[in-house]
Scaffold this active site. Sequence first.
Site, PDB file in Angstrom:
ATOM      1  CB  ALA A 147       0.942   5.787  60.720  1.00 25.20           C
TER       2      ALA A 147
ATOM      3  CD1 TRP B 259       5.735   6.592  46.995  1.00 25.84           C
ATOM      4  CD2 TRP B 259       6.492   7.641  45.174  1.00 25.84           C
ATOM      5  NE1 TRP B 259       6.598   5.748  46.347  1.00 25.84           N
ATOM      6  CE2 TRP B 259       7.069   6.376  45.237  1.00 25.84           C
ATOM      7  CE3 TRP B 259       6.814   8.477  44.109  1.00 25.84           C
ATOM      8  CZ2 TRP B 259       7.981   5.912  44.275  1.00 25.84           C
ATOM      9  CZ3 TRP B 259       7.707   8.024  43.150  1.00 25.84           C
ATOM     10  CH2 TRP B 259       8.291   6.754  43.243  1.00 25.84           C
TER      11      TRP B 259
ATOM     12  CB  THR C  95       1.402   2.520  52.840  1.00 22.71           C
ATOM     13  OG1 THR C  95       2.569   2.622  52.019  1.00 22.71           O
ATOM     14  CG2 THR C  95       1.603   1.348  53.780  1.00 22.71           C
ATOM     15  CG  ASP C  96       3.284   2.574  48.021  1.00 26.95           C
ATOM     16  OD1 ASP C  96       3.016   3.458  48.859  1.00 26.95           O
ATOM     17  OD2 ASP C  96       4.432   2.399  47.571  1.00 26.95           O
TER      18      ASP C  96
ATOM     19  CE1 TYR D 238       4.562   3.552  57.450  1.00 21.80           C
ATOM     20  CE2 TYR D 238       4.867   2.967  55.142  1.00 21.80           C
ATOM     21  CZ  TYR D 238       4.215   3.697  56.108  1.00 21.80           C
ATOM     22  OH  TYR D 238       3.205   4.558  55.744  1.00 21.80           O
TER      23      TYR D 238
ATOM     24  CG  ASP E 205       0.849   6.450  72.951  1.00 24.48           C
ATOM     25  OD1 ASP E 205       0.463   5.873  71.907  1.00 24.48           O
ATOM     26  OD2 ASP E 205       1.962   6.244  73.462  1.00 24.48           O
TER      27      ASP E 205
ATOM     28  CE  LYS F 276      -0.133   2.476  57.455  1.00 25.74           C
ATOM     29  NZ  LYS F 276      -0.911   3.460  58.269  1.00 25.74           N
TER      30      LYS F 276
HETATM   31  N1  LIG Z   1       3.682   9.957  54.023  1.00 23.46           N
HETATM   32  C1  LIG Z   1       3.521   9.127  52.990  1.00 23.46           C
HETATM   33  O1  LIG Z   1       4.218   9.234  51.962  1.00 23.46           O
HETATM   34  C2  LIG Z   1       2.488   8.049  53.058  1.00 23.46           C
HETATM   35  C3  LIG Z   1       2.334   7.193  51.944  1.00 23.46           C
HETATM   36  C4  LIG Z   1       1.352   6.192  51.991  1.00 23.46           C
HETATM   37  C5  LIG Z   1       0.536   6.058  53.105  1.00 23.46           C
HETATM   38  N2  LIG Z   1       0.716   6.891  54.175  1.00 23.46           N
HETATM   39  C6  LIG Z   1      -0.153   6.713  55.345  1.00 23.46           C
HETATM   40  O2  LIG Z   1      -0.975   7.872  55.421  1.00 23.46           O
HETATM   41  C7  LIG Z   1      -1.221   8.203  56.790  1.00 23.46           C
HETATM   42  C8  LIG Z   1      -0.869   9.667  57.010  1.00 23.46           C
HETATM   43  O3  LIG Z   1       0.509   9.859  56.700  1.00 23.46           O
HETATM   44  P1  LIG Z   1       1.213  11.258  57.003  1.00 23.46           P
HETATM   45  O4  LIG Z   1       2.430  11.326  56.153  1.00 23.46           O
HETATM   46  O5  LIG Z   1       0.201  12.338  56.988  1.00 23.46           O
HETATM   47  O6  LIG Z   1       1.695  11.006  58.506  1.00 23.46           O
HETATM   48  P2  LIG Z   1       2.467  12.009  59.477  1.00 23.46           P
HETATM   49  O7  LIG Z   1       2.588  13.359  58.856  1.00 23.46           O
HETATM   50  O8  LIG Z   1       3.705  11.298  59.917  1.00 23.46           O
HETATM   51  O9  LIG Z   1       1.440  12.135  60.684  1.00 23.46           O
HETATM   52  C9  LIG Z   1       1.144  11.065  61.516  1.00 23.46           C
HETATM   53  C10 LIG Z   1       0.562  11.622  62.795  1.00 23.46           C
HETATM   54  O10 LIG Z   1       0.313  10.550  63.711  1.00 23.46           O
HETATM   55  C11 LIG Z   1       0.734  10.967  64.989  1.00 23.46           C
HETATM   56  N3  LIG Z   1       1.069   9.829  65.848  1.00 23.46           N
HETATM   57  C12 LIG Z   1       2.196   9.068  65.800  1.00 23.46           C
HETATM   58  N4  LIG Z   1       2.173   8.156  66.766  1.00 23.46           N
HETATM   59  C13 LIG Z   1       1.020   8.325  67.449  1.00 23.46           C
HETATM   60  C14 LIG Z   1       0.441   7.680  68.568  1.00 23.46           C
HETATM   61  N5  LIG Z   1       1.050   6.661  69.203  1.00 23.46           N
HETATM   62  N6  LIG Z   1      -0.746   8.117  69.024  1.00 23.46           N
HETATM   63  C15 LIG Z   1      -1.374   9.161  68.418  1.00 23.46           C
HETATM   64  N7  LIG Z   1      -0.880   9.804  67.350  1.00 23.46           N
HETATM   65  C16 LIG Z   1       0.307   9.400  66.866  1.00 23.46           C
HETATM   66  C17 LIG Z   1       1.958  11.806  64.702  1.00 23.46           C
HETATM   67  O11 LIG Z   1       2.306  12.599  65.813  1.00 23.46           O
HETATM   68  P3  LIG Z   1       3.875  13.028  65.998  1.00 23.46           P
HETATM   69  O12 LIG Z   1       4.254  13.791  64.784  1.00 23.46           O
HETATM   70  O13 LIG Z   1       3.854  13.829  67.239  1.00 23.46           O
HETATM   71  O14 LIG Z   1       4.628  11.740  66.105  1.00 23.46           O
HETATM   72  C18 LIG Z   1       1.508  12.594  63.491  1.00 23.46           C
HETATM   73  O15 LIG Z   1       0.819  13.776  63.846  1.00 23.46           O
HETATM   74  C19 LIG Z   1      -0.393   7.216  57.613  1.00 23.46           C
HETATM   75  O16 LIG Z   1      -1.252   6.217  58.097  1.00 23.46           O
HETATM   76  C20 LIG Z   1       0.609   6.637  56.646  1.00 23.46           C
HETATM   77  O17 LIG Z   1       0.979   5.312  56.984  1.00 23.46           O
HETATM   78  C21 LIG Z   1       1.650   7.885  54.166  1.00 23.46           C
END
Ligand SMILES: NC(=O)c1ccc[n+]([C@@H]2O[C@H](COP(=O)([O-])OP(=O)(O)OC[C@H]3O[C@@H](n4cnc5c(N)ncnc54)[C@H](OP(=O)(O)O)[C@@H]3O)[C@@H](O)[C@H]2O)c1
Length: 292
Positions: free
Chosen positions: A60, A149, A101-102, A125, A36, A129
């Site tokens: 995240a 997105w 992120t945006d 959020y 964690d 971030k």
């Molecule tokens: N999704 C979007 O639309 C978006 C847009 C802009 C930027 N981003 C950024 O891009 C990055 C990747 O996004 P994503 O959508 O691929 O994220 P995601 O699918 O939600 O994956 C995040 C991963 O982080 C793990 N995690 C959460 N808490 C944790 C902790 N305390 N210690 C270790 N691991 C942990 C999660 O595990 P669990 O699933 O087990 O919780 C999950 O495997 C993030 O930093 C996000 O802020 C995302």
Amino acid sequence: MTRVVITGAGGMLGCQLVATAPVDVEVVAVDIAEGDLSTPEGVAAAVETHRPDIVVHTAAWTDVDGCERDPARAWRVNALATRLVAGACRRLGARLVYISTDYVFDGGLGRPYAEADAPCPVNVYGETKLAGELAAASVDDHLIMRTQWLFGPGRSNFVEAVLRKALRGEPLIVVADQWGCPTYTVHLAPMVWRGALAGWRGVLHAAGRGIATWHDVAAAALEAAEVACKLMPCSLDEWPSSARRPRYAPLALNRWQELSGSVGPTWRQGVGEYAKMMAGVLEQQLGRSPVR
Ligand SMILES: NC(=O)c1ccc[n+]([C@@H]2O[C@H](COP(=O)([O-])OP(=O)(O)OC[C@H]3O[C@@H](n4cnc5c(N)ncnc54)[C@H](OP(=O)(O)O)[C@@H]3O)[C@@H](O)[C@H]2O)c1
């Protein structure tokens, strides 16, 4: 060989990064099971013990409404964990690539956001971030890559949800007055690898090319998958959610184009490729012919 720890390796972007790692890179894929990251022990076990040259920190808590309801968890996972990962990078002399992120912007500028524009988040959020960005910037050799997105294989996402509903024959009501750059993780992963390995520093926007609303994305997905569905527009103000969202926050990609010397794929290409692939998968899962 360059050793790269990818945090959040089981997530939507993380799994693509693992799948597309260049051959001359040794990847260490870690997720919550390995530690964690919001605890010093977790960071020691998941990051420090591997003595990486580079950490690509994607982990995240990405549930924007969830963060609004449970800010303590959001601060722990998005801000504190990044501070601890940054501390490990400083001790190791490792490079840190932080995915942001945006949502660090408020969406009120009236034009796409450049890297130098002042952040001003409108929800928890985004605040957490942004705190992660400040922590990442404490590492000398850092790159903050802001994206937007996301959709792609491995996790539930907007495009998949649209197709699932449409294939069930359900009508869709989709926000038509929020603008951004939808980004296919399959297109983003090579951009992140390029940024990580090229040694570029500071803040860099990386996203699908072009600007769309969620309604545009849904329409493009339905068209590419050749699925018929009643699609109705609604306003962001009518959409039930706990968190405020930036209304117009496309990411300007000029710096990416200058540094990489190339323009990335458009959001429409990404939605088209993914929707065609997902429609087949979902038709099989739902065990039915599509409504065409
Ligand atoms: N999704 C979007 O639309 C978006 C847009 C802009 C930027 N981003 C950024 O891009 C990055 C990747 O996004 P994503 O959508 O691929 O994220 P995601 O699918 O939600 O994956 C995040 C991963 O982080 C793990 N995690 C959460 N808490 C944790 C902790 N305390 N210690 C270790 N691991 C942990 C999660 O595990 P669990 O699933 O087990 O919780 C999950 O495997 C993030 O930093 C996000 O802020 C995302």
